[in-house]
Design an enzyme around this catalytic site. Sequence first.
Site, PDB file in Angstrom:
ATOM      1  N   ASP A 333       0.846  -1.176   0.000  1.00  0.00           N
ATOM      2  CA  ASP A 333       0.000   0.000   0.000  1.00  0.00           C
ATOM      3  C   ASP A 333       0.895   1.243   0.000  1.00  0.00           C
ATOM      4  O   ASP A 333       1.883   1.300   0.735  1.00  0.00           O
ATOM      5  CB  ASP A 333      -0.864  -0.033   1.269  1.00  0.00           C
ATOM      6  CG  ASP A 333      -1.905   1.055   1.291  1.00  0.00           C
ATOM      7  OD1 ASP A 333      -2.751   1.077   0.394  1.00  0.00           O
ATOM      8  OD2 ASP A 333      -1.851   1.901   2.216  1.00  0.00           O
ATOM      9  N   GLU A 362       1.550   0.292  -4.866  1.00  0.00           N
ATOM     10  CA  GLU A 362       1.058   1.548  -5.425  1.00  0.00           C
ATOM     11  C   GLU A 362       2.248   2.494  -5.550  1.00  0.00           C
ATOM     12  O   GLU A 362       2.811   2.911  -4.541  1.00  0.00           O
ATOM     13  CB  GLU A 362       0.020   2.172  -4.495  1.00  0.00           C
ATOM     14  CG  GLU A 362      -1.262   1.378  -4.383  1.00  0.00           C
ATOM     15  CD  GLU A 362      -2.257   2.067  -3.444  1.00  0.00           C
ATOM     16  OE1 GLU A 362      -3.378   2.363  -3.889  1.00  0.00           O
ATOM     17  OE2 GLU A 362      -1.919   2.300  -2.272  1.00  0.00           O
TER      18      GLU A 362
END
Length: 658
Positions: A333, A362
């Site tokens: 993340d 990400e």
Amino acid sequence: MNVSKNNLFNTKAFEDEFYYGGNDLGASWSKDKTAFRLWAPTASEVSVNLFKSGYEDDRIESLPMNKDVNGSWYIEKTGDLHGIYYTYSVTVEGSTKEAVDPYVKAVGVNGKRGMVVNLELTNPVGFEDHKRPEFINPTDAIIYELHIRDFSIDESSGIKNKGKYLAFTEEDTTTKSGVKTGLNHLKDLGITHLHLLPSFDFASIDETTLSNNDFNWGYDPENYNVPEGSYSKDPYKGEVRINEFKQMVKSLHDNDIRVIMDVVYNHTYVSADSNFNKIVPGYYYRMNEDGSFSDASGCGNETASERVMVRKYIVDSVVYWAKEYKIDGFRFDLMGIHDIETMNAVRRALDEIDPSIIVYGEGWTAGDSPLPESKRAIKTNMKLLDSRIATFSDDIRDGIKGSVFEDRDTGFVSGKEAMEETMKFGIVASTKHNQIDYSKLNYSDFPWAKEPTQTITYASAHDNLSLWDKLATSNSFDSEEDRIKMNKLSSAIVLTSQGIPFFQAGEEFLRSKPLNDSASEFDHNSYKSPDSVNSLKWHRKEEYIDVYDYYKGLIEFRKEHSGLRMTTASEINENLKFMEGLESGVITYTIEHSPNDEKSEAILLIFNANKHKITVNIPEGNWNVYVDDKSAGTKVIRSLDKGKVVVEPISCLVLVKE
Ligand code: CA
């Protein structure tokens, strides 16, 4: 947090003196004794507190720990301590705080105390010896992104262990009318990897009030090395969630599905009062000049992966999950908050366990960070990351169906013009290709992926509107029939493109998250919305079974053709050729590829986003159609022997020369 100490933590002198490199941080159980080691270099006193349970007022004793090497504190306690709960009391600058061990392996309810655990007792039958499913190249992966609770909680799932890890151990479940659900569905669909939204212990669900049926995605880390309690049948007993999590992994592995964890090391749920911060105030976080927590996560703080003991923590944590739970992949993340060196260290450590474990994240942050951009693991720095660390391509995601930030914006499949170069860029997995004009892309302006193994190709994920809801919003003036065509075209692009394909669970039966039973308004950010919004409604699979079959067929087709899964940018540049001089809204390309140097084959792919039929001249040879507007798979739909082919409105055609 005073600024001078924050600066001290950044010095080499501090690192040299206080880097503890051992692998025994936490509570190390053995039959005769348990050893506790905590890294707390700024503490003046540390004790370990032992309890009978994970929550009641039942302290057994507190034992002062001894200052040991490199800022660590140590004590051994004789006897078999399995099942004993514990915390640390840490005194820094005269203030004493009780904290849970960051290296804790088991916890009581709500993760408020650690538990000493004999991990052998948590292994389901056959767990230790079982093997990960066969897997080699990252581009062979087909990733399915799923929230554990969403999978089974709806009545239509036909699953008994609703919302639990154990739902993944139930085979042969169906809806009332016999359509496959749950694990049965995943097997039939043919995905290779199941990506689970946060399933480490997170804070936002009260594990003592599970009958309230609260929902959260779980991006609020509390204990990184322990499974979340609310998905367990008994969150009070530390060993139960571990055993059930392992049962889930084993069941998926037994069914040839690998398991990916969504990991959130970039921030913690609380800041000043987190376990990290109670033990070594200020060390684990980046700070602003004024001494406040910096916040690149948008969640109140950001961790400082560039500091050696934070980096070690992240590496140790993924290694632990990979070894103890046999996890096959990690999705970071807000990976852009981490520094490049840390991500490469993660890759190296996992390679020592099994190089087939995949890593992606990400490639962006949610806010600004004191970490210079040149050091961030962001999309534009992918060349500095290992070629087997991937990031999500927002270029193709939004190129296909429009910006996630603008509801009404459309993309290639939904009628936007001048998206051809962006789609071509997505098709080659953001790598360097001779036929792409990089000045005409939606977001990027250079080929950021050095290899296709660095690109996650996708159109939908848990964030923002589901693909179906996005199409319903941006193209509300179109018929449902046309929107289904757009959805199918999107899936065909994602599942035939180079790189690593990924989609949100339920996309294959037009998942929708309507707000308040509205037919026209949808949930953009369902992170704490009720089950009625979030759960997979399996009856939709009955309703849209032809869409499901299309996804399944595309997956079968992808698996059969290594030309769709090339592993290097140079291979793609050499073998993948775009046809030029076509009308707008049309992309056509061929792949000539020799898998394993045995059978040479050519694939021809035509994507027509126009609302009218098109005719395309095809190269010489006998071409068999495997994918068209209606179906997809590994059986020949029809053969062509003339030089022209008609492609239906908003659809694709995939042919193989045989
Ligand atoms: Ca929890």
